[in-house]
Scaffold this motif. Sequence first.
Motif, PDB file in Angstrom:
ATOM      1  N   ASP A   1       8.553  -3.257   7.530  1.00 13.67           N
ATOM      2  CA  ASP A   1       8.760  -2.930   6.223  1.00 13.67           C
ATOM      3  C   ASP A   1       9.957  -2.657   5.871  1.00 13.67           C
ATOM      4  O   ASP A   1      10.744  -2.990   4.856  1.00 13.67           O
TER       5      ASP A   1
ATOM      6  N   LEU B   1      -3.937   5.158   1.070  1.00 18.03           N
ATOM      7  CA  LEU B   1      -4.318   5.582   2.441  1.00 18.03           C
ATOM      8  C   LEU B   1      -3.856   7.075   2.790  1.00 18.03           C
ATOM      9  O   LEU B   1      -2.406   7.297   2.453  1.00 18.03           O
TER      10      LEU B   1
ATOM     11  N   PHE C   1       1.504  -5.419   2.565  1.00 18.57           N
ATOM     12  CA  PHE C   1       0.168  -5.100   3.032  1.00 18.57           C
ATOM     13  C   PHE C   1      -0.646  -5.327   1.701  1.00 18.57           C
ATOM     14  O   PHE C   1      -0.674  -4.573   0.728  1.00 18.57           O
TER      15      PHE C   1
ATOM     16  N   VAL D   1       2.105  -9.043   6.024  1.00 19.13           N
ATOM     17  CA  VAL D   1       1.790  -7.988   7.012  1.00 19.13           C
ATOM     18  C   VAL D   1       0.344  -8.162   7.551  1.00 19.13           C
ATOM     19  O   VAL D   1      -0.789  -8.017   6.669  1.00 19.13           O
TER      20      VAL D   1
ATOM     21  N   TYR E   1      -3.663  -6.325  12.977  1.00 17.75           N
ATOM     22  CA  TYR E   1      -4.058  -4.914  12.597  1.00 17.75           C
ATOM     23  C   TYR E   1      -5.741  -4.996  12.387  1.00 17.75           C
ATOM     24  O   TYR E   1      -6.285  -5.902  12.256  1.00 17.75           O
TER      25      TYR E   1
ATOM     26  N   SER F   1       0.733   4.591   2.015  1.00 13.35           N
ATOM     27  CA  SER F   1       0.317   5.273   3.164  1.00 13.35           C
ATOM     28  C   SER F   1       0.697   6.793   3.145  1.00 13.35           C
ATOM     29  O   SER F   1       2.400   6.853   3.202  1.00 13.35           O
TER      30      SER F   1
ATOM     31  N   GLY G   1       6.063   0.485  10.626  1.00  9.64           N
ATOM     32  CA  GLY G   1       6.976   0.602   9.256  1.00  9.64           C
ATOM     33  C   GLY G   1       8.310   0.026   9.515  1.00  9.64           C
ATOM     34  O   GLY G   1       9.017  -0.514   8.463  1.00  9.64           O
TER      35      GLY G   1
ATOM     36  N   HIS H   1      -1.213   5.402   7.859  1.00 11.87           N
ATOM     37  CA  HIS H   1      -1.432   4.020   8.178  1.00 11.87           C
ATOM     38  C   HIS H   1      -2.508   3.872   9.134  1.00 11.87           C
ATOM     39  O   HIS H   1      -3.016   4.897   9.540  1.00 11.87           O
ATOM     40  N   THR H   2      -2.879   2.675   9.600  1.00  9.47           N
ATOM     41  CA  THR H   2      -3.849   2.379  10.158  1.00  9.47           C
ATOM     42  C   THR H   2      -3.659   2.484  11.509  1.00  9.47           C
ATOM     43  O   THR H   2      -4.423   1.928  12.598  1.00  9.47           O
ATOM     44  N   GLY H   3      -2.482   2.690  12.193  1.00  9.85           N
ATOM     45  CA  GLY H   3      -2.132   2.401  13.622  1.00  9.85           C
ATOM     46  C   GLY H   3      -2.139   3.597  14.511  1.00  9.85           C
ATOM     47  O   GLY H   3      -1.012   4.108  14.854  1.00  9.85           O
TER      48      GLY H   3
ATOM     49  N   CYS I   1       5.745   3.938   6.266  1.00 10.49           N
ATOM     50  CA  CYS I   1       5.570   2.735   6.166  1.00 10.49           C
ATOM     51  C   CYS I   1       5.206   2.362   4.584  1.00 10.49           C
ATOM     52  O   CYS I   1       5.146   3.133   3.992  1.00 10.49           O
ATOM     53  N   SER I   2       4.982   0.903   4.644  1.00 10.36           N
ATOM     54  CA  SER I   2       4.819   0.527   3.093  1.00 10.36           C
ATOM     55  C   SER I   2       5.983   1.083   2.181  1.00 10.36           C
ATOM     56  O   SER I   2       7.027   1.527   2.180  1.00 10.36           O
TER      57      SER I   2
ATOM     58  N   ASP J   1       0.858  -1.338  -0.032  1.00 10.23           N
ATOM     59  CA  ASP J   1       0.020   0.010   0.048  1.00 10.23           C
ATOM     60  C   ASP J   1       0.757   1.140   0.084  1.00 10.23           C
ATOM     61  O   ASP J   1       2.214   1.092   0.357  1.00 10.23           O
TER      62      ASP J   1
HETATM   63  O1  PXL Z   1       3.963  -1.434   8.253  1.00  6.06           O
HETATM   64  C1  PXL Z   1       2.526  -2.309   8.279  1.00  6.06           C
HETATM   65  C2  PXL Z   1       1.692  -1.522   7.674  1.00  6.06           C
HETATM   66  C3  PXL Z   1       1.428  -1.193   6.258  1.00  6.06           C
HETATM   67  N1  PXL Z   1       0.461  -0.817   5.720  1.00  6.06           N
HETATM   68  C4  PXL Z   1      -0.555  -0.155   6.415  1.00  6.06           C
HETATM   69  C5  PXL Z   1      -0.551  -0.375   7.773  1.00  6.06           C
HETATM   70  C6  PXL Z   1       0.594  -1.152   8.544  1.00  6.06           C
HETATM   71  C7  PXL Z   1       0.544  -1.046  10.121  1.00  6.06           C
HETATM   72  O2  PXL Z   1      -0.114  -0.598  10.815  1.00  6.06           O
HETATM   73  O3  PXL Z   1      -1.541   0.164   8.647  1.00  6.06           O
HETATM   74  C8  PXL Z   1      -1.715   0.485   5.691  1.00  6.06           C
END
Ligand code: PXL
Length: 283
Positions: free
Chosen positions: A217, A41, A81, A108, A116, A12, A214, A44-46, A17-18, A10
Amino acid sequence: MNKKTAAIHDLSGVGRCSLTVIMPVLSVMGIEVCPVPTAILSTHTGGFGEVEMRDLTDYIIPALNHYKRLGMKFDCVYSGFLADPEQVDHCLEFFRAFPDSFKVVDPVMADNGKPYRTCTQEQIKRMGELASAADMITPNMTEANILLGNDPTYAPHSQNDVKTMLLKLAHSGPKTVVITSVYTGSESYNAGYDSLNNRFWKVPFTHVNANYPGTGDVFASVLTGSLLNGDSLPIAMNRAAMFLELAIKTTYSYNTDTREGILLERCLGFLSENRSLFDYEQL
Ligand code: PXL
Protein backbone atom coordinates in the motif's frame (compact mmCIF):
# COMPACT_ATOMS: atom_id res chain seq x y z
CA MET A 1 -4.14 23.72 -6.67
CA ASN A 2 -3.63 20.39 -4.93
CA LYS A 3 -4.52 17.29 -6.89
CA LYS A 4 -7.34 15.25 -5.42
CA THR A 5 -7.66 11.48 -5.34
CA ALA A 6 -10.53 9.19 -4.39
CA ALA A 7 -9.01 6.29 -2.43
CA ILE A 8 -11.21 3.19 -2.41
CA HIS A 9 -9.58 0.98 0.23
CA ASP A 10 -10.38 -0.49 3.65
CA LEU A 11 -9.79 1.25 6.96
CA SER A 12 -7.93 -1.15 9.28
CA GLY A 13 -7.51 0.26 12.79
CA VAL A 14 -4.27 -1.52 13.70
CA GLY A 15 -1.37 -2.70 11.54
CA ARG A 16 -0.52 0.31 9.36
CA CYS A 17 -1.99 -0.69 6.04
CA SER A 18 -4.52 0.58 3.49
CA LEU A 19 -6.10 3.96 4.34
CA THR A 20 -4.08 4.48 7.54
CA VAL A 21 -0.90 4.64 5.43
CA ILE A 22 -2.30 5.82 2.08
CA MET A 23 -3.79 9.00 3.55
CA PRO A 24 -0.66 10.28 5.35
CA VAL A 25 1.61 9.31 2.44
CA LEU A 26 -0.43 11.14 -0.18
CA SER A 27 -1.10 14.12 2.12
CA VAL A 28 2.59 14.68 2.82
CA MET A 29 3.20 14.53 -0.94
CA GLY A 30 0.70 17.35 -1.42
CA ILE A 31 -2.20 15.24 -2.73
CA GLU A 32 -5.66 15.61 -1.19
CA VAL A 33 -7.29 12.26 -0.35
CA CYS A 34 -11.00 11.57 -0.34
CA PRO A 35 -11.25 8.22 1.48
CA VAL A 36 -13.96 5.87 0.24
CA PRO A 37 -13.78 3.01 2.76
CA THR A 38 -14.66 -0.45 1.43
CA ALA A 39 -14.81 -1.89 4.95
CA ILE A 40 -13.83 -1.04 8.50
CA LEU A 41 -11.71 -3.59 10.33
CA SER A 42 -10.35 -3.64 13.88
CA THR A 43 -6.99 -4.81 12.48
CA HIS A 44 -5.74 -6.11 9.14
CA THR A 45 -6.27 -9.82 8.50
CA GLY A 46 -2.60 -10.81 8.77
CA GLY A 47 -2.14 -12.36 12.20
CA PHE A 48 -4.29 -10.63 14.85
CA GLY A 49 -6.81 -13.49 15.16
CA GLU A 50 -10.59 -12.92 14.86
CA VAL A 51 -11.05 -9.55 13.22
CA GLU A 52 -14.06 -7.29 13.80
CA MET A 53 -15.19 -6.19 10.33
CA ARG A 54 -18.03 -4.08 8.87
CA ASP A 55 -18.50 -4.41 5.13
CA LEU A 56 -19.34 -1.04 3.49
CA THR A 57 -20.48 -2.36 0.09
CA ASP A 58 -23.74 -0.39 0.39
CA TYR A 59 -21.85 2.87 1.09
CA ILE A 60 -19.75 3.30 -2.07
CA ILE A 61 -22.39 4.10 -4.72
CA PRO A 62 -24.40 6.49 -2.50
CA ALA A 63 -21.15 8.32 -1.71
CA LEU A 64 -20.29 8.45 -5.44
CA ASN A 65 -23.78 9.82 -6.21
CA HIS A 66 -23.23 12.57 -3.65
CA TYR A 67 -19.90 13.52 -5.26
CA LYS A 68 -21.63 13.60 -8.67
CA ARG A 69 -24.37 15.90 -7.31
CA LEU A 70 -21.65 18.19 -6.01
CA GLY A 71 -19.93 18.23 -9.42
CA MET A 72 -16.77 16.98 -7.70
CA LYS A 73 -13.69 16.32 -9.85
CA PHE A 74 -11.00 13.77 -9.03
CA ASP A 75 -7.56 13.79 -10.65
CA CYS A 76 -7.10 10.18 -9.63
CA VAL A 77 -9.24 7.22 -8.60
CA TYR A 78 -7.16 4.64 -6.75
CA SER A 79 -8.54 1.31 -5.54
CA GLY A 80 -7.05 -1.38 -3.31
CA PHE A 81 -8.44 -3.94 -0.86
CA LEU A 82 -12.06 -4.77 -1.71
CA ALA A 83 -14.27 -6.48 0.86
CA ASP A 84 -16.71 -8.00 -1.66
CA PRO A 85 -16.47 -8.83 -5.39
CA GLU A 86 -19.52 -6.57 -5.96
CA GLN A 87 -17.28 -3.63 -5.04
CA VAL A 88 -15.53 -4.12 -8.39
CA ASP A 89 -18.71 -2.80 -10.05
CA HIS A 90 -18.60 0.20 -7.72
CA CYS A 91 -14.96 0.94 -8.58
CA LEU A 92 -15.85 0.68 -12.28
CA GLU A 93 -18.68 3.17 -11.66
CA PHE A 94 -16.13 5.56 -10.13
CA PHE A 95 -13.92 5.11 -13.22
CA ARG A 96 -16.88 5.86 -15.52
CA ALA A 97 -17.91 8.91 -13.48
CA PHE A 98 -14.39 10.42 -13.71
CA PRO A 99 -13.16 9.31 -17.16
CA ASP A 100 -10.30 11.84 -17.24
CA SER A 101 -8.89 10.73 -13.91
CA PHE A 102 -5.72 8.65 -13.55
CA LYS A 103 -7.13 5.20 -12.69
CA VAL A 104 -4.92 3.14 -10.43
CA VAL A 105 -5.73 -0.41 -9.33
CA ASP A 106 -3.66 -2.08 -6.66
CA PRO A 107 -5.08 -5.61 -6.95
CA VAL A 108 -4.73 -6.44 -3.24
CA MET A 109 -5.30 -10.20 -2.97
CA ALA A 110 -2.15 -12.00 -1.88
CA ASP A 111 1.52 -11.84 -0.90
CA ASN A 112 4.52 -14.14 -0.46
CA GLY A 113 3.00 -16.82 -2.71
CA LYS A 114 -0.25 -17.04 -0.71
CA PRO A 115 -3.73 -15.52 -1.21
CA TYR A 116 -5.10 -13.53 1.78
CA ARG A 117 -7.93 -15.26 3.69
CA THR A 118 -10.48 -12.87 2.18
CA CYS A 119 -9.48 -13.78 -1.40
CA THR A 120 -11.98 -16.04 -3.26
CA GLN A 121 -12.10 -17.33 -6.87
CA GLU A 122 -14.87 -14.82 -7.60
CA GLN A 123 -12.73 -11.99 -6.19
CA ILE A 124 -9.80 -13.08 -8.40
CA LYS A 125 -11.98 -13.07 -11.52
CA ARG A 126 -13.52 -9.69 -10.74
CA MET A 127 -10.17 -8.13 -9.76
CA GLY A 128 -8.90 -9.11 -13.22
CA GLU A 129 -11.80 -7.18 -14.81
CA LEU A 130 -11.02 -4.14 -12.68
CA ALA A 131 -7.31 -4.32 -13.51
CA SER A 132 -8.20 -4.31 -17.23
CA ALA A 133 -10.01 -0.98 -16.81
CA ALA A 134 -7.08 0.73 -15.04
CA ASP A 135 -4.42 3.09 -16.42
CA MET A 136 -1.87 1.61 -13.99
CA ILE A 137 -1.78 -1.58 -11.92
CA THR A 138 0.66 -2.34 -9.10
CA PRO A 139 0.53 -6.07 -8.28
CA ASN A 140 3.22 -7.74 -6.19
CA MET A 141 4.73 -10.88 -7.78
CA THR A 142 2.11 -13.17 -6.17
CA GLU A 143 -0.78 -10.99 -7.40
CA ALA A 144 0.77 -10.74 -10.87
CA ASN A 145 0.86 -14.55 -10.99
CA ILE A 146 -2.76 -14.80 -9.86
CA LEU A 147 -3.89 -12.24 -12.48
CA LEU A 148 -2.03 -14.20 -15.17
CA GLY A 149 -3.45 -17.57 -14.05
CA ASN A 150 0.02 -18.80 -12.98
CA ASP A 151 0.78 -20.74 -9.84
CA PRO A 152 0.95 -18.00 -7.13
CA THR A 153 4.40 -19.23 -6.07
CA TYR A 154 5.89 -19.09 -9.59
CA ALA A 155 9.20 -17.21 -9.63
CA PRO A 156 10.55 -15.86 -12.93
CA HIS A 157 14.05 -17.11 -13.78
CA SER A 158 15.25 -14.22 -15.90
CA GLN A 159 14.61 -10.60 -16.81
CA ASN A 160 13.01 -11.84 -20.03
CA ASP A 161 10.46 -13.85 -18.01
CA VAL A 162 9.65 -10.68 -16.06
CA LYS A 163 9.25 -8.67 -19.28
CA THR A 164 6.87 -11.33 -20.62
CA MET A 165 4.74 -11.01 -17.47
CA LEU A 166 4.69 -7.20 -17.75
CA LEU A 167 3.70 -7.39 -21.42
CA LYS A 168 0.90 -9.91 -20.80
CA LEU A 169 -0.53 -7.79 -18.01
CA ALA A 170 -0.36 -4.65 -20.18
CA HIS A 171 -2.10 -6.49 -23.04
CA SER A 172 -5.08 -7.05 -20.74
CA GLY A 173 -5.62 -3.23 -20.58
CA PRO A 174 -3.50 -1.09 -18.26
CA LYS A 175 -0.98 1.16 -20.04
CA THR A 176 1.42 1.05 -17.10
CA VAL A 177 2.28 -2.07 -15.10
CA VAL A 178 4.54 -2.16 -12.06
CA ILE A 179 5.30 -5.51 -10.43
CA THR A 180 6.81 -5.26 -6.95
CA SER A 181 9.01 -7.77 -5.10
CA VAL A 182 10.48 -9.41 -8.18
CA TYR A 183 13.21 -11.91 -7.30
CA THR A 184 15.12 -13.65 -10.07
CA GLY A 185 17.59 -15.73 -8.04
CA SER A 186 20.31 -13.14 -7.61
CA GLU A 187 18.59 -9.79 -7.02
CA SER A 188 15.37 -8.18 -5.80
CA TYR A 189 13.80 -5.35 -7.74
CA ASN A 190 10.58 -3.67 -8.81
CA ALA A 191 9.85 -3.92 -12.52
CA GLY A 192 7.85 -1.44 -14.59
CA TYR A 193 6.51 -1.24 -18.12
CA ASP A 194 5.32 1.89 -19.86
CA SER A 195 3.44 0.61 -22.93
CA LEU A 196 2.95 4.08 -24.45
CA ASN A 197 6.71 4.41 -24.88
CA ASN A 198 7.43 0.65 -24.93
CA ARG A 199 10.03 0.99 -22.17
CA PHE A 200 10.86 -1.39 -19.33
CA TRP A 201 12.30 -0.18 -16.02
CA LYS A 202 13.98 -1.79 -13.07
CA VAL A 203 14.63 -0.38 -9.59
CA PRO A 204 16.70 -2.77 -7.44
CA PHE A 205 16.37 -2.83 -3.65
CA THR A 206 18.15 -4.59 -0.78
CA HIS A 207 16.10 -7.41 0.66
CA VAL A 208 15.49 -7.25 4.45
CA ASN A 209 14.60 -10.50 6.17
CA ALA A 210 11.29 -9.34 7.69
CA ASN A 211 7.77 -9.05 6.34
CA TYR A 212 5.66 -6.07 7.21
CA PRO A 213 2.01 -5.72 6.15
CA GLY A 214 1.02 -2.60 4.28
CA THR A 215 4.28 -2.20 2.36
CA GLY A 216 2.45 -2.76 -0.95
CA ASP A 217 0.00 0.00 0.00
CA VAL A 218 2.88 2.35 0.84
CA PHE A 219 4.66 1.53 -2.42
CA ALA A 220 1.56 2.09 -4.56
CA SER A 221 0.63 5.34 -2.82
CA VAL A 222 4.15 6.85 -3.10
CA LEU A 223 4.26 5.75 -6.75
CA THR A 224 0.84 7.28 -7.45
CA GLY A 225 1.61 10.51 -5.59
CA SER A 226 4.93 10.85 -7.40
CA LEU A 227 3.31 10.37 -10.84
CA LEU A 228 0.54 12.85 -9.94
CA ASN A 229 3.32 15.31 -9.03
CA GLY A 230 4.79 14.96 -12.53
CA ASP A 231 7.62 12.45 -11.99
CA SER A 232 8.46 10.00 -14.78
CA LEU A 233 7.68 6.31 -14.17
CA PRO A 234 11.27 5.25 -13.29
CA ILE A 235 11.73 8.19 -10.93
CA ALA A 236 8.35 7.50 -9.27
CA MET A 237 9.39 3.83 -8.89
CA ASN A 238 12.73 5.01 -7.48
CA ARG A 239 10.98 7.29 -4.94
CA ALA A 240 8.63 4.51 -3.82
CA ALA A 241 11.44 1.94 -3.49
CA MET A 242 13.75 4.34 -1.68
CA PHE A 243 11.04 5.31 0.81
CA LEU A 244 10.18 1.68 1.50
CA GLU A 245 13.82 0.77 2.00
CA LEU A 246 14.16 3.64 4.47
CA ALA A 247 10.95 2.65 6.29
CA ILE A 248 11.71 -1.09 6.39
CA LYS A 249 15.30 -0.64 7.58
CA THR A 250 14.22 1.92 10.19
CA THR A 251 11.51 -0.44 11.46
CA TYR A 252 13.77 -3.51 11.46
CA SER A 253 16.29 -1.72 13.68
CA TYR A 254 13.66 -1.30 16.43
CA ASN A 255 12.72 -5.00 16.51
CA THR A 256 8.99 -4.20 16.73
CA ASP A 257 6.09 -6.66 16.29
CA THR A 258 6.02 -7.11 12.52
CA ARG A 259 2.19 -7.31 12.53
CA GLU A 260 2.18 -3.59 13.43
CA GLY A 261 3.71 -2.72 10.06
CA ILE A 262 6.40 -0.15 9.30
CA LEU A 263 7.17 2.80 11.60
CA LEU A 264 5.64 5.21 9.11
CA GLU A 265 5.50 8.15 11.52
CA ARG A 266 9.33 8.16 11.86
CA CYS A 267 9.89 8.25 8.11
CA LEU A 268 7.16 10.38 6.53
CA GLY A 269 9.35 13.51 6.50
CA PHE A 270 11.47 12.03 3.70
CA LEU A 271 8.53 12.32 1.33
CA SER A 272 7.99 16.04 1.95
CA GLU A 273 11.58 16.77 0.85
CA ASN A 274 10.71 15.67 -2.70
CA ARG A 275 14.38 15.09 -3.54
CA SER A 276 15.55 14.69 -7.12
CA LEU A 277 16.29 11.02 -7.79
CA PHE A 278 17.95 9.07 -10.60
CA ASP A 279 18.63 5.59 -9.26
CA TYR A 280 16.97 3.35 -11.82
CA GLU A 281 18.01 1.01 -14.63
CA GLN A 282 16.51 -0.13 -17.88
CA LEU A 283 15.11 -3.69 -17.74
O1 PXL B 1 -2.07 -4.30 2.88
C1 PXL B 1 -2.91 -5.22 2.39
C2 PXL B 1 -4.15 -5.39 3.21
C3 PXL B 1 -5.15 -4.44 3.14
N1 PXL B 1 -6.28 -4.56 3.86
C4 PXL B 1 -6.47 -5.60 4.69
C5 PXL B 1 -5.51 -6.59 4.81
C6 PXL B 1 -4.32 -6.49 4.06
C7 PXL B 1 -3.30 -7.52 4.18
O2 PXL B 1 -3.32 -8.40 5.00
O3 PXL B 1 -5.72 -7.62 5.65
C8 PXL B 1 -7.73 -5.68 5.48
